[in-house]
Design a protein around this motif. Structure first.
Motif, PDB file in Angstrom:
ATOM      1  N   LYS A 159       0.836  -1.214   0.000  1.00 38.21           N
ATOM      2  CA  LYS A 159       0.000   0.000   0.000  1.00 38.21           C
ATOM      3  C   LYS A 159       0.871   1.265   0.000  1.00 38.21           C
ATOM      4  CE  LYS A 159      -3.815   2.181   2.427  1.00 38.21           C
ATOM      5  NZ  LYS A 159      -4.772   2.117   3.528  1.00 38.21           N
ATOM      6  N   LYS A 160       1.921   1.278   0.810  1.00 36.15           N
ATOM      7  CA  LYS A 160       2.785   2.460   0.892  1.00 36.15           C
ATOM      8  C   LYS A 160       3.498   2.723  -0.434  1.00 36.15           C
ATOM      9  CE  LYS A 160       6.468   4.685   3.446  1.00 36.15           C
ATOM     10  NZ  LYS A 160       7.467   4.615   4.507  1.00 36.15           N
ATOM     11  N   ILE A 161       4.061   1.682  -1.024  1.00 33.54           N
ATOM     12  CA  ILE A 161       4.821   1.864  -2.263  1.00 33.54           C
ATOM     13  C   ILE A 161       3.894   2.223  -3.417  1.00 33.54           C
ATOM     14  CG2 ILE A 161       6.213   0.652  -4.002  1.00 33.54           C
ATOM     15  CD1 ILE A 161       7.621  -0.747  -1.612  1.00 33.54           C
ATOM     16  N   VAL A 162       2.792   1.511  -3.572  1.00 35.36           N
ATOM     17  CA  VAL A 162       1.864   1.809  -4.664  1.00 35.36           C
ATOM     18  C   VAL A 162       1.270   3.211  -4.486  1.00 35.36           C
ATOM     19  CG1 VAL A 162      -0.320   1.129  -5.748  1.00 35.36           C
ATOM     20  CG2 VAL A 162       1.393  -0.613  -5.182  1.00 35.36           C
ATOM     21  N   GLY A 163       0.946   3.584  -3.260  1.00 40.56           N
ATOM     22  CA  GLY A 163       0.441   4.939  -2.998  1.00 40.56           C
ATOM     23  C   GLY A 163       1.463   6.005  -3.337  1.00 40.56           C
ATOM     24  N   GLY A 164       2.710   5.771  -2.962  1.00 40.85           N
ATOM     25  CA  GLY A 164       3.781   6.722  -3.265  1.00 40.85           C
ATOM     26  C   GLY A 164       4.014   6.862  -4.759  1.00 40.85           C
ATOM     27  N   ILE A 165       3.983   5.753  -5.467  1.00 37.98           N
ATOM     28  CA  ILE A 165       4.176   5.796  -6.918  1.00 37.98           C
ATOM     29  C   ILE A 165       2.992   6.479  -7.596  1.00 37.98           C
ATOM     30  CG2 ILE A 165       4.281   4.337  -8.987  1.00 37.98           C
ATOM     31  CD1 ILE A 165       6.153   2.499  -7.318  1.00 37.98           C
ATOM     32  N   THR A 166       1.795   6.244  -7.100  1.00 41.70           N
ATOM     33  CA  THR A 166       0.616   6.917  -7.646  1.00 41.70           C
ATOM     34  C   THR A 166       0.768   8.434  -7.506  1.00 41.70           C
ATOM     35  OG1 THR A 166      -0.795   5.016  -7.147  1.00 41.70           O
ATOM     36  CG2 THR A 166      -1.902   7.142  -7.450  1.00 41.70           C
ATOM     37  N   ALA A 167       1.178   8.881  -6.327  1.00 37.64           N
ATOM     38  CA  ALA A 167       1.377  10.320  -6.087  1.00 37.64           C
ATOM     39  C   ALA A 167       2.479  10.880  -6.986  1.00 37.64           C
ATOM     40  CB  ALA A 167       1.701  10.562  -4.621  1.00 37.64           C
ATOM     41  N   LEU A 168       3.573  10.149  -7.104  1.00 41.83           N
ATOM     42  CA  LEU A 168       4.686  10.592  -7.943  1.00 41.83           C
ATOM     43  C   LEU A 168       4.262  10.665  -9.403  1.00 41.83           C
ATOM     44  CD1 LEU A 168       7.735  11.238  -8.180  1.00 41.83           C
ATOM     45  CD2 LEU A 168       8.140   8.766  -8.326  1.00 41.83           C
ATOM     46  N   ASN A 169       3.576   9.654  -9.884  1.00 40.46           N
ATOM     47  CA  ASN A 169       3.158   9.591 -11.285  1.00 40.46           C
ATOM     48  C   ASN A 169       2.258  10.773 -11.654  1.00 40.46           C
ATOM     49  OD1 ASN A 169       3.017   8.289 -13.876  1.00 40.46           O
ATOM     50  ND2 ASN A 169       0.959   7.618 -13.329  1.00 40.46           N
ATOM     51  N   ARG A 170       1.413  11.207 -10.738  1.00 46.03           N
ATOM     52  CA  ARG A 170       0.509  12.349 -10.994  1.00 46.03           C
ATOM     53  C   ARG A 170       1.273  13.641 -11.268  1.00 46.03           C
ATOM     54  NH1 ARG A 170      -2.538  11.460  -5.934  1.00 46.03           N
ATOM     55  NH2 ARG A 170      -3.676   9.563  -6.368  1.00 46.03           N
ATOM     56  N   GLN A 171       2.501  13.714 -10.798  1.00 46.53           N
ATOM     57  CA  GLN A 171       3.270  14.954 -10.901  1.00 46.53           C
ATOM     58  C   GLN A 171       4.261  14.962 -12.067  1.00 46.53           C
ATOM     59  OE1 GLN A 171       4.553  16.437  -6.951  1.00 46.53           O
ATOM     60  NE2 GLN A 171       3.574  14.566  -6.186  1.00 46.53           N
ATOM     61  N   LEU A 172       4.278  13.874 -12.837  1.00 47.05           N
ATOM     62  CA  LEU A 172       5.244  13.744 -13.920  1.00 47.05           C
ATOM     63  C   LEU A 172       4.556  13.601 -15.272  1.00 47.05           C
ATOM     64  CD1 LEU A 172       7.582  11.145 -12.180  1.00 47.05           C
ATOM     65  CD2 LEU A 172       8.021  13.590 -12.468  1.00 47.05           C
ATOM     66  N   THR A 173       5.268  13.979 -16.306  1.00 42.97           N
ATOM     67  CA  THR A 173       4.783  13.749 -17.664  1.00 42.97           C
ATOM     68  C   THR A 173       4.874  12.262 -17.985  1.00 42.97           C
ATOM     69  OG1 THR A 173       5.572  15.940 -18.292  1.00 42.97           O
ATOM     70  CG2 THR A 173       5.095  14.398 -20.086  1.00 42.97           C
ATOM     71  N   HIS A 174       5.982  11.640 -17.583  1.00 40.26           N
ATOM     72  CA  HIS A 174       6.179  10.207 -17.827  1.00 40.26           C
ATOM     73  C   HIS A 174       7.050   9.636 -16.719  1.00 40.26           C
ATOM     74  CE1 HIS A 174       6.056   7.059 -21.185  1.00 40.26           C
ATOM     75  NE2 HIS A 174       6.463   6.437 -20.102  1.00 40.26           N
ATOM     76  N   LEU A 175       6.599   8.521 -16.152  1.00 42.85           N
ATOM     77  CA  LEU A 175       7.352   7.793 -15.130  1.00 42.85           C
ATOM     78  C   LEU A 175       7.679   6.414 -15.680  1.00 42.85           C
ATOM     79  CD1 LEU A 175       8.486   7.409 -12.244  1.00 42.85           C
ATOM     80  CD2 LEU A 175       6.179   6.722 -11.543  1.00 42.85           C
ATOM     81  N   VAL A 176       8.961   6.083 -15.677  1.00 44.57           N
ATOM     82  CA  VAL A 176       9.424   4.759 -16.102  1.00 44.57           C
ATOM     83  C   VAL A 176       9.939   4.057 -14.854  1.00 44.57           C
ATOM     84  CG1 VAL A 176      11.080   3.486 -17.530  1.00 44.57           C
ATOM     85  CG2 VAL A 176      10.015   5.590 -18.407  1.00 44.57           C
TER      86      VAL A 176
END
Length: 180
Positions: free
Chosen positions: A109-126
């Protein structure tokens, strides 16, 4: 947009991910989010090798071994892309950084939540991750919990991703193609 690149150890996934990032970044700022904790000389050598290999490719490195959602706070504003290397290190850091290992559910939950938040702020996340189910061995309880957490995280990231690529012996195989 999010792309998940997965493969076994030594598969060529990191080199593919870096080349992929360069091809999609255009004029956007490129970040390399490094998750490895350095505990010894071997770890330091590995980090130095990776820095050397990506030298001259235009990446700004962010060291973020835990709390991945906070990586964007260290980036400039505007359009930006990021390569997160890698989920297996991040999972181990999150799972084993406290006094007692975190549960699979909490860590996922912590990692997926963190990645979700990060992805929202980027044009592209790899995102680069390891395929941890290839050896078929059964390990101790703690290691098996880590492997199961990695499996859950990889499944959730694959579901979230716009594209999933598995790298096998240096050959990228598109598992989930981008929708046009």
């Amino acid at each position: 947009m999010m792309t998940l690149i997965i493969g076994g150890s030594g598969s060529g996934k990191s080199a593919y991910a870096e080349d992929y990032m360069i091809s999609i970044s255009e004029d956007r700022k490129k970040y390399y989010i490094a998750t490895m904790q350095i505990y010894d000389e071997e770890g330091q050598r590995k980090v130095e090798r990776h820095r050397m290999l990506r030298g001259g490719k235009g990446f700004s490195t962010i060291e973020q071994p835990i709390d991945i959602g906070k990586a964007a706070e260290k980036m400039e504003t505007g359009e930006r892309t990021a390569l997160l290397e890698c989920i297996s290190n991040l999972t181990a850091n999150e799972m084993f950084s406290g006094e007692a290992p975190g549960t699979e559910e909490v860590i996922t939950k912590k990692i997926v939540g963190g990645i979700t938040a990060l992805n929202r702020q980027l044009t592209h996340l790899v995102i680069v991750s390891n395929n941890v189910f290839e050896d078929g061995n059964v390990y101790d309880k703690t290691t098996m919990a880590y492997i199961r957490a990695m499996g859950r995280i990889n499944q959730k990231l694959a579901e979230m991703a716009d594209e999933v690529v598995e790298v096998v012996v240096g050959i990228p195989l598109v598992v989930k193609p981008k929708r046009v």
